[in-house]
Design a protein around this motif. Structure first.
Motif, PDB file in Angstrom:
ATOM      1  N   ASP A  18      28.434   9.942  75.515  1.00 14.99           N
ATOM      2  CA  ASP A  18      28.915   9.402  76.787  1.00 14.99           C
ATOM      3  C   ASP A  18      28.236   8.056  77.033  1.00 14.99           C
ATOM      4  O   ASP A  18      27.010   7.953  77.014  1.00 14.99           O
ATOM      5  CB  ASP A  18      28.575  10.382  77.913  1.00 14.99           C
ATOM      6  CG  ASP A  18      29.122   9.929  79.256  1.00 14.99           C
ATOM      7  OD1 ASP A  18      29.977   9.021  79.283  1.00 14.99           O
ATOM      8  OD2 ASP A  18      28.700  10.497  80.278  1.00 14.99           O
ATOM      9  N   GLU A  19      28.999   6.999  77.252  1.00 18.36           N
ATOM     10  CA  GLU A  19      28.447   5.655  77.425  1.00 18.36           C
ATOM     11  C   GLU A  19      27.689   5.502  78.739  1.00 18.36           C
ATOM     12  O   GLU A  19      26.899   4.585  78.901  1.00 18.36           O
ATOM     13  CB  GLU A  19      29.566   4.617  77.332  1.00 18.36           C
ATOM     14  CG  GLU A  19      30.179   4.537  75.944  1.00 18.36           C
ATOM     15  CD  GLU A  19      31.280   3.500  75.867  1.00 18.36           C
ATOM     16  OE1 GLU A  19      31.475   2.758  76.840  1.00 18.36           O
ATOM     17  OE2 GLU A  19      31.943   3.442  74.818  1.00 18.36           O
ATOM     18  N   ASN A  20      27.912   6.391  79.717  1.00 19.38           N
ATOM     19  CA  ASN A  20      27.211   6.319  80.993  1.00 19.38           C
ATOM     20  C   ASN A  20      25.869   7.049  80.942  1.00 19.38           C
ATOM     21  O   ASN A  20      25.085   6.949  81.876  1.00 19.38           O
ATOM     22  CB  ASN A  20      28.073   6.918  82.099  1.00 19.38           C
ATOM     23  CG  ASN A  20      29.323   6.098  82.324  1.00 19.38           C
ATOM     24  OD1 ASN A  20      29.307   4.884  82.166  1.00 19.38           O
ATOM     25  ND2 ASN A  20      30.409   6.766  82.656  1.00 19.38           N
TER      26      ASN A  20
END
Length: 75
Positions: A18-20
């Motif tokens: 997940d990039e967040n």
């Protein structure tokens, strides 16, 4: 050669992250652990060197003059 092979297997896994959500991961833990071991070693070395230091002060040698301050002519 094995490093490039390992990277080719890790690239598809990076797409699933997940990039967040950012985490230090295994590399961050390894760097932290190496730094902790280095600090521990430095403190152990410093402690060994500090125990070798002799902190006893020698008595000051008597001065050649009489030891009384000179009178101030302005007073």
């Amino acid at each position: 050669m094995s490093a490039s092979l390992a990277l080719t297997h890790l690239v598809p896994l990076a797409k699933e992250v997940d990039e967040n959500k950012v985490t230090p991961g295994v590399l961050g833990f390894i760097v932290f652990a190496v730094m902790a071991v280095a600090v521990w070693g430095l403190m152990k070395s410093m402690n060994k060197h500090m125990q070798k230091v002799d902190f006893k002060e020698s008595s000051p040698e008597p001065r050649a003059d009489s030891g009384t301050p000179a009178a101030d002519p302005k007073v």
